[in-house]
Design an enzyme around this catalytic site. Sequence first.
Site, PDB file in Angstrom:
ATOM      1  CE  LYS A  89      -3.802  -2.045   2.509  1.00 56.69           C
ATOM      2  NZ  LYS A  89      -5.132  -2.167   2.182  1.00 56.69           N
ATOM      3  CD  GLU A 101      -4.738   5.922   4.212  1.00 57.44           C
ATOM      4  OE1 GLU A 101      -5.926   5.700   4.551  1.00 57.44           O
ATOM      5  OE2 GLU A 101      -4.224   5.453   3.199  1.00 57.44           O
ATOM      6  CG  HIS A 110     -12.106  -1.233   8.456  1.00 54.34           C
ATOM      7  ND1 HIS A 110     -12.656  -0.002   8.251  1.00 54.34           N
ATOM      8  CD2 HIS A 110     -11.507  -1.192   9.667  1.00 54.34           C
ATOM      9  CE1 HIS A 110     -12.387   0.763   9.303  1.00 54.34           C
ATOM     10  NE2 HIS A 110     -11.710   0.064  10.170  1.00 54.34           N
ATOM     11  NE  ARG A 169      -7.853  -9.277  -4.973  1.00 52.99           N
ATOM     12  CZ  ARG A 169      -8.929  -8.727  -4.434  1.00 52.99           C
ATOM     13  NH1 ARG A 169     -10.100  -8.804  -5.043  1.00 52.99           N
ATOM     14  NH2 ARG A 169      -8.873  -8.056  -3.304  1.00 52.99           N
TER      15      ARG A 169
HETATM   16  P1  ADP Z   1      -8.111  -3.640   2.808  1.00 49.40           P
HETATM   17  O1  ADP Z   1      -7.084  -3.733   1.729  1.00 49.40           O
HETATM   18  O2  ADP Z   1      -7.709  -4.348   4.056  1.00 49.40           O
HETATM   19  O3  ADP Z   1      -9.493  -3.969   2.351  1.00 49.40           O
HETATM   20  P2  ADP Z   1      -8.470  -0.787   2.412  1.00 49.40           P
HETATM   21  O4  ADP Z   1      -7.290   0.095   2.398  1.00 49.40           O
HETATM   22  O5  ADP Z   1      -9.067  -1.181   1.103  1.00 49.40           O
HETATM   23  O6  ADP Z   1      -8.111  -2.115   3.247  1.00 49.40           O
HETATM   24  O7  ADP Z   1      -9.595  -0.151   3.312  1.00 49.40           O
HETATM   25  C1  ADP Z   1     -10.760  -0.870   3.643  1.00 49.40           C
HETATM   26  C2  ADP Z   1     -11.820   0.042   4.231  1.00 49.40           C
HETATM   27  O8  ADP Z   1     -11.331   0.762   5.362  1.00 49.40           O
HETATM   28  C3  ADP Z   1     -12.311   1.118   3.316  1.00 49.40           C
HETATM   29  O9  ADP Z   1     -13.302   0.643   2.472  1.00 49.40           O
HETATM   30  C4  ADP Z   1     -12.841   2.152   4.290  1.00 49.40           C
HETATM   31  O10 ADP Z   1     -14.091   1.786   4.799  1.00 49.40           O
HETATM   32  C5  ADP Z   1     -11.903   2.060   5.434  1.00 49.40           C
HETATM   33  N1  ADP Z   1     -10.828   3.066   5.314  1.00 49.40           N
HETATM   34  C6  ADP Z   1      -9.645   2.902   4.694  1.00 49.40           C
HETATM   35  N2  ADP Z   1      -8.900   4.008   4.773  1.00 49.40           N
HETATM   36  C7  ADP Z   1      -9.618   4.912   5.463  1.00 49.40           C
HETATM   37  C8  ADP Z   1      -9.386   6.262   5.909  1.00 49.40           C
HETATM   38  N3  ADP Z   1      -8.242   6.898   5.672  1.00 49.40           N
HETATM   39  N4  ADP Z   1     -10.368   6.873   6.604  1.00 49.40           N
HETATM   40  C9  ADP Z   1     -11.528   6.246   6.890  1.00 49.40           C
HETATM   41  N5  ADP Z   1     -11.794   4.984   6.511  1.00 49.40           N
HETATM   42  C10 ADP Z   1     -10.859   4.315   5.817  1.00 49.40           C
END
Ligand code: ADP
Length: 663
Positions: free
Chosen positions: A116, A200, A235, A292
């Site tokens: 990431k 973040e 999440h 993917r």
């Molecule tokens: P993963 O790869 O584990 O699925 P992601 O980076 O795609 O993780 O994030 C999954 C979820 O987490 C997002 O869909 C959102 O709901 C929440 N999320 C991620 N980053 C943030 C952020 N900076 N602020 C608020 N919610 C976040």
Amino acid sequence: MLKSVLIANRGEIARRVIKTAKLMGLRTVAVFSDVDYRARHVAEADEAVRIGGPLARDSYLKIDAVIEAAKKTGVEAIHPGYGFLSENAAFAEACARAKIIFVGPPPSAIRAMGGKSEAKALMAKAQVPLVPGYHGEEQSPSVLEKAAGKIGYPVLIKASAGGGGKGMKVAQDQGEFGDQLASAKREAKSSFGDDRVLIEKYLAKPRHVEIQVFADTHGNCVYLFERDCSIQRRHQKVIEEAPAPGMTATLRQRMGEAAVTAAKSIGYVGAGTVEFLLDEHGAFYFMEMNTRLQVEHPVTEFITGLDLVEWQLRVASGEKLPLIQDQLAINGHAFEARIYAEDPDRDFLPQTGRITEFHVPHKNSHVRFDAGVGMGDTISTYYDPMIAKLIVWDRDRASALEWLRKALGQVEVGGLITNISFLTKLANNKSFAKGDVDTGFIARHEKELLPSVPPASDDVLALAAVCFLRENPPEGNPPTDPWLLADGWRHFGGAHDHLTLIDMSGNQVSHKIGVEYVTDGFVFHVRKSTVPVRVDLFGYGSLIAEMSGRLIKLGFNRAGNDITLFLNGVSYRLKRAGIAMDEENGEAAALRIMAPMPGRIVAVHVSAGKMVEKGAPLIMLEAMKMEHTLKAGHAGKIEYVGCKPGDQIREGQELLRFATPEA
Ligand code: ADP
């Protein structure tokens, strides 16, 4: 066009890929682990190869074994599905070395998006907008904590190698930071073997809006519009939809073009998804790119009328994308609900067990049901507890939502606890119907959504009693001769009886139910009401009964003293109290905390002799790569603690005991 493909996956996605590959005339090869030898994907492929033990790392994640299977069966290509090896650059390289086509992007593109942190650095360069944060190499707790302070709380700690919500923790303030960091690192280490994290800014009320992109080897790249995946718990996505509610044409185009820029900047090929967070003001930020096919790709298929696996196979064959951007359009609205073996009322704890009842909704042009398992199959701790995906479509959101409710009401899964009742509550929620979604939706509406199973009504208790009192009739038609029925009917009439049913939802309240046997049914005395039930038909797993002039049709699944009733999308679980379990024993059982699943103890928050409040955290365990906290169901004194951090525990093992309250 390719002539053969091996699917390096299992469950619903393996079946999904096999289906399209067969339609296109390809020879299909499945792979399977020792516990999957009778799995459905194995039966459906033209050929299948056993690749190793039940643990994913011994089979589905074993690069050599998969390549060996492909060589042995002489396939031209490997489709990795999602999860497992799908985003593993080393695997894509191994395919290339073995002269096998990897159905996916080049290894360099997988690598570019793999971490990431690295992905974010690349996207910053390509001028794709990012959430403010720290993506640096330096990983000491003090540096991370300083970075968090600079970004400003609340912050989100994410595993750099993360996925599926694992290794992701929110720290509301500096006081929480240390613990949350440690927990995120532990989960990251055990899930991905890499404990690097990034920090973040934690956005308030964001929506998760992702763009489906597709690129070919001829330099073409298009976006197949967006999916809104804001309905999440821990999440992880629960319900996804396309298009996103309230999306404007301008914003769609801006996000679509940003996604195409992201894909092009890394030389992308095939199906990919660029995930964004969208804030309340229409600003969007790159989160990550999944290199993917996504679990939720069917909603895009419904609104575009396309088969994304077909596109993947065409691109892998070297063909051009079948359509250009101007030829793509959105038609109608689609939802996907993920049906999981998990207990929403116990913090979404994953469940395992054998499926003893499996009733799928009627399929038609509005309803699609992609299942990995079926009747008699087992959900084990080895793999993801997803049972199926229900996907619905109609010309607008409100009509599609109607289909979602209807179809959920037709799904019956018995033998283990599922989230179907929870999905039904979501589908019926007023704010959800308005499209008022963001990633905090479930947490904000928790009071309306949980417990997912309401307390059993008088009618539900009466219907459960019918199921216990009427044994299944022998083969064929139910006997009509009252002498043949084992239902307590007496020639001299007026037989009375009672039974005790424990409502397993919530506080496990037990109900004593009075029974009178009458010629065509029963009269029940439940709480203060009298409920006459005429039984019209009683068969294997289904019952038609008349109550207050209304004919009720319901499915049920009974195993000994346990029963599940499926009524309008809600699965009620009840237990008949017998000799082994009377009301007193029921209470006593709650005094002992058993391991709900096999796993490892991470932390023990209490010790013998300590008093705890209702809801206090007792024990944290790690199971299926997630951490779960077992909480006190009531206040009381701890008498005994039978485990310590690091212990491996069996399902059903006693972990802790409360002292019996003094009378
Ligand atoms: P993963 O790869 O584990 O699925 P992601 O980076 O795609 O993780 O994030 C999954 C979820 O987490 C997002 O869909 C959102 O709901 C929440 N999320 C991620 N980053 C943030 C952020 N900076 N602020 C608020 N919610 C976040």
